[in-house]
Design a protein around this motif. Structure first.
Motif, PDB file in Angstrom:
ATOM      1  N   ASN A  98       7.747   7.198  19.406  1.00 13.23           N
ATOM      2  CA  ASN A  98       7.442   5.999  20.052  1.00 13.23           C
ATOM      3  C   ASN A  98       7.436   4.870  19.211  1.00 13.23           C
ATOM      4  N   GLU A  99       8.579   4.009  19.095  1.00 12.55           N
ATOM      5  CA  GLU A  99       8.947   3.000  18.271  1.00 12.55           C
ATOM      6  C   GLU A  99       7.583   1.951  18.194  1.00 12.55           C
ATOM      7  N   ARG A 100       7.093   1.607  19.318  1.00 10.49           N
ATOM      8  CA  ARG A 100       6.096   0.714  19.267  1.00 10.49           C
ATOM      9  C   ARG A 100       4.728   1.313  18.593  1.00 10.49           C
ATOM     10  N   SER A 101       4.446   2.432  19.005  1.00  8.74           N
ATOM     11  CA  SER A 101       3.345   3.103  18.424  1.00  8.74           C
ATOM     12  C   SER A 101       3.484   3.331  16.827  1.00  8.74           C
ATOM     13  N   VAL A 102       4.559   3.561  16.344  1.00  9.52           N
ATOM     14  CA  VAL A 102       4.751   3.731  15.070  1.00  9.52           C
ATOM     15  C   VAL A 102       4.425   2.625  14.417  1.00  9.52           C
ATOM     16  N   ALA A 103       5.354   1.393  15.146  1.00 14.06           N
ATOM     17  CA  ALA A 103       5.235   0.165  14.476  1.00 14.06           C
ATOM     18  C   ALA A 103       3.634  -0.452  14.479  1.00 14.06           C
ATOM     19  N   HIS A 104       3.119   0.111  15.510  1.00 16.05           N
ATOM     20  CA  HIS A 104       1.687  -0.262  15.315  1.00 16.05           C
ATOM     21  C   HIS A 104       0.803   0.292  14.359  1.00 16.05           C
ATOM     22  N   TYR A 105       1.232   1.483  14.118  1.00 15.72           N
ATOM     23  CA  TYR A 105       0.468   2.250  13.284  1.00 15.72           C
ATOM     24  C   TYR A 105       0.739   1.777  11.831  1.00 15.72           C
ATOM     25  N   ALA A 106       2.021   1.439  11.318  1.00 15.06           N
ATOM     26  CA  ALA A 106       2.379   0.938  10.109  1.00 15.06           C
ATOM     27  C   ALA A 106       1.612  -0.387   9.794  1.00 15.06           C
ATOM     28  N   THR A 107       1.565  -1.344  10.882  1.00 17.62           N
ATOM     29  CA  THR A 107       0.720  -2.345  10.441  1.00 17.62           C
ATOM     30  C   THR A 107      -0.555  -2.757  10.961  1.00 17.62           C
ATOM     31  N   CYS A 108      -1.214  -1.671  11.318  1.00 16.59           N
ATOM     32  CA  CYS A 108      -2.716  -1.791  11.611  1.00 16.59           C
ATOM     33  C   CYS A 108      -3.576  -1.672  10.314  1.00 16.59           C
ATOM     34  N   ASP A 109      -4.761  -1.792  10.543  1.00 17.67           N
ATOM     35  CA  ASP A 109      -5.755  -1.743   9.418  1.00 17.67           C
ATOM     36  C   ASP A 109      -6.295  -0.487   9.142  1.00 17.67           C
ATOM     37  N   SER A 110      -5.690   0.457   9.662  1.00 20.71           N
ATOM     38  CA  SER A 110      -5.951   2.012   8.865  1.00 20.71           C
ATOM     39  C   SER A 110      -5.535   1.917   7.375  1.00 20.71           C
ATOM     40  N   PRO A 111      -6.320   2.707   6.657  1.00 25.74           N
ATOM     41  CA  PRO A 111      -6.239   2.825   5.218  1.00 25.74           C
ATOM     42  C   PRO A 111      -4.757   3.287   4.919  1.00 25.74           C
ATOM     43  N   ALA A 112      -4.153   2.936   3.795  1.00 26.14           N
ATOM     44  CA  ALA A 112      -2.656   3.571   3.418  1.00 26.14           C
ATOM     45  C   ALA A 112      -3.270   4.103   2.185  1.00 26.14           C
ATOM     46  N   ASP A 113      -2.308   5.453   1.910  1.00 26.10           N
ATOM     47  CA  ASP A 113      -2.390   6.288   0.961  1.00 26.10           C
ATOM     48  C   ASP A 113      -1.820   5.876  -0.469  1.00 26.10           C
ATOM     49  N   HIS A 114      -0.654   4.904  -0.340  1.00 29.57           N
ATOM     50  CA  HIS A 114      -0.279   4.273  -1.396  1.00 29.57           C
ATOM     51  C   HIS A 114       0.852   3.405  -0.939  1.00 29.57           C
ATOM     52  N   THR A 115       0.971   2.158  -1.601  1.00 24.86           N
ATOM     53  CA  THR A 115       1.747   1.404  -1.375  1.00 24.86           C
ATOM     54  C   THR A 115       2.395   0.378  -2.611  1.00 24.86           C
ATOM     55  N   GLY A 116       3.368  -0.198  -2.390  1.00 23.85           N
ATOM     56  CA  GLY A 116       4.070  -0.871  -3.566  1.00 23.85           C
ATOM     57  C   GLY A 116       5.749  -0.957  -3.277  1.00 23.85           C
ATOM     58  N   PHE A 117       6.131  -1.780  -4.234  1.00 27.59           N
ATOM     59  CA  PHE A 117       7.335  -2.220  -4.222  1.00 27.59           C
ATOM     60  C   PHE A 117       8.467  -1.028  -4.613  1.00 27.59           C
ATOM     61  N   LEU A 118       9.500  -0.708  -4.202  1.00 25.29           N
ATOM     62  CA  LEU A 118      10.549  -0.009  -4.840  1.00 25.29           C
ATOM     63  C   LEU A 118      11.821  -0.284  -4.337  1.00 25.29           C
ATOM     64  N   ARG A 119      12.668  -0.140  -5.080  1.00 23.94           N
ATOM     65  CA  ARG A 119      14.270  -0.411  -5.053  1.00 23.94           C
ATOM     66  C   ARG A 119      14.905   0.920  -4.218  1.00 23.94           C
ATOM     67  N   LYS A 120      15.452   0.704  -3.072  1.00 25.44           N
ATOM     68  CA  LYS A 120      16.106   1.506  -2.370  1.00 25.44           C
ATOM     69  C   LYS A 120      17.753   1.340  -2.562  1.00 25.44           C
ATOM     70  N   ARG A 121      18.225   2.678  -2.700  1.00 23.45           N
ATOM     71  CA  ARG A 121      19.600   2.510  -2.928  1.00 23.45           C
ATOM     72  C   ARG A 121      20.243   2.751  -1.752  1.00 23.45           C
ATOM     73  N   VAL A 122      21.429   1.642  -1.628  1.00 18.49           N
ATOM     74  CA  VAL A 122      22.309   1.761  -0.476  1.00 18.49           C
ATOM     75  C   VAL A 122      23.577   1.834  -0.702  1.00 18.49           C
ATOM     76  N   GLU A 123      24.227   3.025  -0.049  1.00 21.49           N
ATOM     77  CA  GLU A 123      25.647   3.283  -0.343  1.00 21.49           C
ATOM     78  C   GLU A 123      26.501   2.614   0.568  1.00 21.49           C
ATOM     79  N   ARG A 124      27.460   1.951  -0.149  1.00 22.13           N
ATOM     80  CA  ARG A 124      28.221   1.057   0.352  1.00 22.13           C
ATOM     81  C   ARG A 124      29.751   1.846   0.492  1.00 22.13           C
TER      82      ARG A 124
END
Length: 266
Positions: free
Chosen positions: A4-30
């Motif tokens: 469920n996209e709405r439930s997943v989006a809410h879980y991603a941005t809610c106040d529940s603690p995250a296990d790890h966070t940070g900036f990464l560069r993601k490879r994109v194939e063109r």
């Protein structure tokens, strides 16, 4: 897997603690330009779900990676500090990510490797095994406490440095034992029995010869023969009578000394 996209989006941005966070560069194939580029994204790991956002303040995730049936490994790439998330399925997409440094890369690989339920299941099984072994060991110790305590006592006594100090030798007075501090009689005499009855008292000291007696053994003046015999029968214990009887000799000598002082004799 349907999410469920709405439930997943809410879980991603809610106040529940995250296990790890940070900036990464993601490879994109063109495919059209036959080139490779990298996009900087903000990644958030919660449980076995890896979200990535366009910016750190974004309210909706751009994508989601479900970390099940995958392996996290270092990979050879043009970019330094690169690692990849690969899945067991042959046609599954691999995610190549690049960290900003060695420490960041190791932290991400460690966190992602422990995020799947498969890993948690292995951890739970290992903990259950350790708990079962600890419970068996504790039950075995409870069944034989006496054996362990007796063996510990033997080891304690086998070491001369740990052996208890010996009691002080019995003090003798007039050839007989004195009363001990615990209320018992040493030197062969016994303590009162547990039924409340008294055993025989210790033998009385023998008759002492007067210090003021003559060389022939005759008693000193003022001491009658009856005073040399103890007035206390052996069946009784009376300290006051013994004290008075032994003090007669001293009292007689003190009176004689006082009389000599009155007469002017030293």
């Amino acid at each position: 897997m349907k999410l469920n996209e709405r439930s997943v989006a809410h879980y991603a941005t809610c106040d529940s603690p995250a296990d790890h966070t940070g900036f990464l560069r993601k490879r994109v194939e063109r495919h059209h330009h036959h080139g490779t580029s990298y996009q900087r994204r903000w990644f958030v790991l919660k449980g076995n779900l890896l979200f990535y956002f366009e910016e750190r303040e974004s309210r909706e995730p751009m994508g989601l990676v479900v970390l099940e049936g995958c392996t996290v490994e270092l990979c050879e790439a043009a970019e330094e500090f690169a690692f990849a998330i690969r899945f067991d399925d042959a046609g599954a997409r691999a995610y190549v990510l690049v960290a900003d440094g060695q420490a960041a890369m190791e932290a991400w690989v460690k966190a992602l490797s422990r995020a799947s339920f498969d890993y948690m299941r292995l951890v739970v099984r290992e903990l259950e095994k350790q708990l079962e072994e600890a419970s068996k060991s504790l039950a075995a110790c409870r069944k034989s406490p006496r054996r362990s305590s007796s063996s510990g006592r033997k080891r304690h006594l086998s070491n001369p440095a740990l052996q208890p100090l010996q009691e002080k030798p019995t003090t003798l007075e007039n050839g007989y034992s004195t009363w001990s501090s615990g209320g018992c009689v040493t030197g062969g005499a016994t303590c009162p029995d547990h039924d409340g009855g008294q055993t025989k008292p210790p033998p009385l000291p023998p008759r002492r010869r007067s210090a003021a007696s003559s060389a022939t053994g005759s008693p000193a003046p003022g001491l009658s023969p009856a005073m040399l015999e103890s007035p206390v029968p052996p069946e009784t214990i009376c300290f006051s009578k013994l004290h008075n009887w032994y003090g007669q000799e001293i009292a007689v000598l003190r009176r004689e000394w006082q009389e000599r002082q009155k007469r002017g004799h030293p």
